[in-house]
Design a protein around this motif. Sequence first.
Motif, PDB file in Angstrom:
ATOM      1  N   GLY A 257       5.963  26.901  -3.187  1.00 45.84           N
ATOM      2  CA  GLY A 257       6.818  28.052  -3.402  1.00 45.84           C
ATOM      3  C   GLY A 257       8.207  27.716  -3.896  1.00 45.84           C
ATOM      4  N   TYR A 258       8.445  26.452  -4.258  1.00 44.33           N
ATOM      5  CA  TYR A 258       9.738  26.014  -4.759  1.00 44.33           C
ATOM      6  C   TYR A 258       9.596  25.460  -6.179  1.00 44.33           C
ATOM      7  CZ  TYR A 258      11.133  25.900   0.210  1.00 44.33           C
ATOM      8  OH  TYR A 258      11.389  26.223   1.515  1.00 44.33           O
ATOM      9  N   LEU A 259      10.628  25.686  -6.981  1.00 41.59           N
ATOM     10  CA  LEU A 259      10.735  24.994  -8.255  1.00 41.59           C
ATOM     11  C   LEU A 259      11.658  23.801  -8.071  1.00 41.59           C
ATOM     12  CD1 LEU A 259       9.939  25.274 -11.368  1.00 41.59           C
ATOM     13  CD2 LEU A 259      12.344  25.915 -11.645  1.00 41.59           C
ATOM     14  N   HIS A 260      11.194  22.627  -8.494  1.00 41.72           N
ATOM     15  CA  HIS A 260      11.973  21.393  -8.407  1.00 41.72           C
ATOM     16  C   HIS A 260      12.281  20.906  -9.820  1.00 41.72           C
ATOM     17  CE1 HIS A 260       9.093  21.739  -5.082  1.00 41.72           C
ATOM     18  NE2 HIS A 260       9.884  21.019  -4.314  1.00 41.72           N
ATOM     19  N   PHE A 261      13.497  20.467 -10.059  1.00 40.09           N
ATOM     20  CA  PHE A 261      13.821  19.844 -11.347  1.00 40.09           C
ATOM     21  C   PHE A 261      14.902  18.792 -11.140  1.00 40.09           C
ATOM     22  CE2 PHE A 261      16.690  23.458 -11.009  1.00 40.09           C
ATOM     23  CZ  PHE A 261      17.904  22.988 -11.513  1.00 40.09           C
ATOM     24  N   GLU A 262      14.921  17.833 -12.053  1.00 41.53           N
ATOM     25  CA  GLU A 262      15.888  16.753 -11.963  1.00 41.53           C
ATOM     26  C   GLU A 262      17.246  17.223 -12.446  1.00 41.53           C
ATOM     27  OE1 GLU A 262      14.086  12.772 -13.180  1.00 41.53           O
ATOM     28  OE2 GLU A 262      12.694  14.245 -14.005  1.00 41.53           O
ATOM     29  N   ALA A 263      18.280  16.831 -11.723  1.00 43.13           N
ATOM     30  CA  ALA A 263      19.626  17.311 -12.027  1.00 43.13           C
ATOM     31  C   ALA A 263      20.643  16.207 -11.755  1.00 43.13           C
ATOM     32  CB  ALA A 263      19.942  18.546 -11.190  1.00 43.13           C
ATOM     33  N   ASP A 264      21.848  16.484 -12.214  1.00 45.42           N
ATOM     34  CA  ASP A 264      22.979  15.613 -11.950  1.00 45.42           C
ATOM     35  C   ASP A 264      23.808  16.286 -10.870  1.00 45.42           C
ATOM     36  OD1 ASP A 264      24.753  13.434 -12.379  1.00 45.42           O
ATOM     37  OD2 ASP A 264      26.064  14.771 -13.515  1.00 45.42           O
ATOM     38  N   CYS A 265      24.033  15.580  -9.764  1.00 40.91           N
ATOM     39  CA  CYS A 265      24.722  16.144  -8.608  1.00 40.91           C
ATOM     40  C   CYS A 265      26.169  15.655  -8.567  1.00 40.91           C
ATOM     41  CB  CYS A 265      23.986  15.742  -7.327  1.00 40.91           C
ATOM     42  SG  CYS A 265      24.654  16.450  -5.826  1.00 40.91           S
ATOM     43  N   ARG A 266      27.096  16.591  -8.638  1.00 34.04           N
ATOM     44  CA  ARG A 266      28.535  16.289  -8.591  1.00 34.04           C
ATOM     45  C   ARG A 266      28.984  15.420  -9.761  1.00 34.04           C
ATOM     46  NH1 ARG A 266      26.652  15.243  -3.384  1.00 34.04           N
ATOM     47  NH2 ARG A 266      27.186  16.850  -1.858  1.00 34.04           N
ATOM     48  N   GLY A 267      28.144  15.301 -10.781  1.00 32.16           N
ATOM     49  CA  GLY A 267      28.504  14.515 -11.946  1.00 32.16           C
ATOM     50  C   GLY A 267      28.467  13.021 -11.731  1.00 32.16           C
ATOM     51  N   ILE A 268      27.949  12.570 -10.562  1.00 31.32           N
ATOM     52  CA  ILE A 268      27.987  11.129 -10.281  1.00 31.32           C
ATOM     53  C   ILE A 268      26.640  10.546  -9.895  1.00 31.32           C
ATOM     54  CG2 ILE A 268      30.420  11.099  -9.618  1.00 31.32           C
ATOM     55  CD1 ILE A 268      29.535  11.244  -6.701  1.00 31.32           C
ATOM     56  N   SER A 269      25.676  11.359  -9.482  1.00 32.39           N
ATOM     57  CA  SER A 269      24.410  10.797  -9.026  1.00 32.39           C
ATOM     58  C   SER A 269      23.266  11.752  -9.329  1.00 32.39           C
ATOM     59  CB  SER A 269      24.455  10.501  -7.520  1.00 32.39           C
ATOM     60  OG  SER A 269      24.648  11.696  -6.792  1.00 32.39           O
ATOM     61  N   PRO A 270      22.073  11.204  -9.599  1.00 41.55           N
ATOM     62  CA  PRO A 270      20.918  12.068  -9.838  1.00 41.55           C
ATOM     63  C   PRO A 270      20.389  12.649  -8.532  1.00 41.55           C
ATOM     64  CG  PRO A 270      20.263   9.763  -9.926  1.00 41.55           C
ATOM     65  CD  PRO A 270      21.747   9.777  -9.757  1.00 41.55           C
ATOM     66  N   CYS A 271      19.773  13.810  -8.629  1.00 42.37           N
ATOM     67  CA  CYS A 271      19.183  14.451  -7.461  1.00 42.37           C
ATOM     68  C   CYS A 271      18.083  15.385  -7.935  1.00 42.37           C
ATOM     69  CB  CYS A 271      20.232  15.220  -6.654  1.00 42.37           C
ATOM     70  SG  CYS A 271      20.840  16.724  -7.473  1.00 42.37           S
ATOM     71  N   LEU A 272      17.373  15.965  -6.982  1.00 46.28           N
ATOM     72  CA  LEU A 272      16.436  17.028  -7.286  1.00 46.28           C
ATOM     73  C   LEU A 272      17.060  18.341  -6.844  1.00 46.28           C
ATOM     74  CD1 LEU A 272      12.883  15.738  -6.261  1.00 46.28           C
ATOM     75  CD2 LEU A 272      14.029  15.633  -8.472  1.00 46.28           C
ATOM     76  N   ALA A 273      17.092  19.304  -7.751  1.00 45.26           N
ATOM     77  CA  ALA A 273      17.555  20.645  -7.412  1.00 45.26           C
ATOM     78  C   ALA A 273      16.328  21.501  -7.119  1.00 45.26           C
ATOM     79  CB  ALA A 273      18.364  21.234  -8.553  1.00 45.26           C
ATOM     80  N   VAL A 274      16.394  22.270  -6.048  1.00 48.58           N
ATOM     81  CA  VAL A 274      15.242  23.036  -5.574  1.00 48.58           C
ATOM     82  C   VAL A 274      15.679  24.468  -5.294  1.00 48.58           C
ATOM     83  CG1 VAL A 274      13.417  23.168  -3.828  1.00 48.58           C
ATOM     84  CG2 VAL A 274      14.350  20.923  -4.489  1.00 48.58           C
ATOM     85  N   VAL A 275      14.841  25.426  -5.707  1.00 50.23           N
ATOM     86  CA  VAL A 275      15.111  26.831  -5.410  1.00 50.23           C
ATOM     87  C   VAL A 275      13.777  27.535  -5.204  1.00 50.23           C
ATOM     88  CG1 VAL A 275      15.173  27.482  -7.859  1.00 50.23           C
ATOM     89  CG2 VAL A 275      16.332  28.928  -6.170  1.00 50.23           C
ATOM     90  N   ASP A 276      13.749  28.531  -4.301  1.00 51.09           N
ATOM     91  CA  ASP A 276      12.494  29.231  -4.039  1.00 51.09           C
ATOM     92  C   ASP A 276      12.335  30.440  -4.962  1.00 51.09           C
ATOM     93  OD1 ASP A 276      14.216  31.129  -3.009  1.00 51.09           O
ATOM     94  OD2 ASP A 276      13.187  31.333  -1.094  1.00 51.09           O
ATOM     95  N   THR A 277      11.220  31.131  -4.842  1.00 51.76           N
ATOM     96  CA  THR A 277      10.873  32.207  -5.773  1.00 51.76           C
ATOM     97  C   THR A 277      11.678  33.483  -5.546  1.00 51.76           C
ATOM     98  OG1 THR A 277       9.063  32.904  -4.306  1.00 51.76           O
ATOM     99  CG2 THR A 277       8.523  31.361  -6.072  1.00 51.76           C
TER     100      THR A 277
END
Length: 419
Positions: A257-277
């Motif tokens: 029930g979540y969409l996951h995508f790769e993102a840049d967190c705070r402009g300094i480190s990679p992370c996964l951003a997650v949001v539900d429907t």
Amino acid sequence: CSTASPPCPTPWIALARGRKAAPCLVSRARLPTVTAAWRSRGSPTTSSSRSSRVSRSSRSAASSASPPTGWPSSTTPSTAKSSPEHRKKLPQTPAGFFYGSATTSDWLLKSPVRFADFPGRCSPPIDTSCAFLPNHRRVHLLDCCSGLLLCRWYVSAQGDEFHYVVCNPATHKWTVLPDSGKATSEVATTRLGFDPAVSSHFYVFEFRNEHDQLWDPDIVGVAEYSSETGGWVHKEKKWNADIRIINRQSASVFLNGYLHFEADCRGISPCLAVVDTKGETWMNIDVPDADGLLDGFIQRSQGRLHYANFQQDEDGVTIRLVVYVLEDYQSREWKLKHSVDTSYIFGETDSDFCLDKDFEWIAIHPECNMIFFNVGWFITFTCYNMDSGQVKLISGPVDGKPPYMPYVPLYAELQSLHI
């Protein structure tokens, strides 16, 4: 996943390991070949501390011509495969993947989109032009999820006005979404979420940019469409950090029930951003290897979220392919599933092949422990079996570029796609 596909007639091109300063693996001028398609790389380890080597002599000897178990193949009788009623009842395996042409620089997959079969598949032809859409307007493929495609369907042959269309190329069913109310310049990326094992309804996520930023704007919110309600809901972002898209061509995963995508967190480190429907739950999860040599790669496999990347050992020499699985959302901990010295996969030669230029992720098999990727100056479609430690060159040079979108046919009729 227990059946074997026919051996590939194309010779394997041995590749090599590189150095930290420039993660380069293969010399384009010296590419040794062998006459057998199957190469045994020995037993890879799942321990990140081990960095075993395979001797050059063992690499020059080809293994048996019989392919190992674990390669995707369809064993369904042809009579059953030819019947739509039978296909609806059968669990589907990946048929192949959509990809773009290397001759274009646009990140969109513009029609005609290209399609390549996975090994051992004898799938019905895939209409990559979406010619079943009325008027056959310009179509740009944005995303693919569980058999459905998300496209931009342009109103005219030359203009920029478009509608979102979600369609099923296996059944030729489609539906046009209402306008989200946002200008194209405000949209960072648009992704599709659909899990037929959970619901017959799909979701579209349109992430909005901070439009007054000219370079790498942060995501400020999302417009979410639900085929259940037939409308859009706009939500402001609730991540506890500034999030921006790393790469529009990077993969996204719809799971639990979540969409996951790769993102840049705070402009300094990679992370996964997650949001539900519903736009109510927002999470940013640290990736397990923030110092990876490439942007990481996420996929859904065997019902779990997988993350793959390359990392360098403490010796500054050995480069490893690592695969992690997310344990749970509460602890946000990752478990190491697989780790292997790249020499098992690519061979060992002096090299100037660069990972960041000449390696491209394609997919992790949704049912088996296999990774598909493109490698080399002359792009070659390749598969690595994590269980057997064997590598298969599936096809020779491919004139393609990302994004690569794995496709699993869906033959069930969805009410949400009936116009």
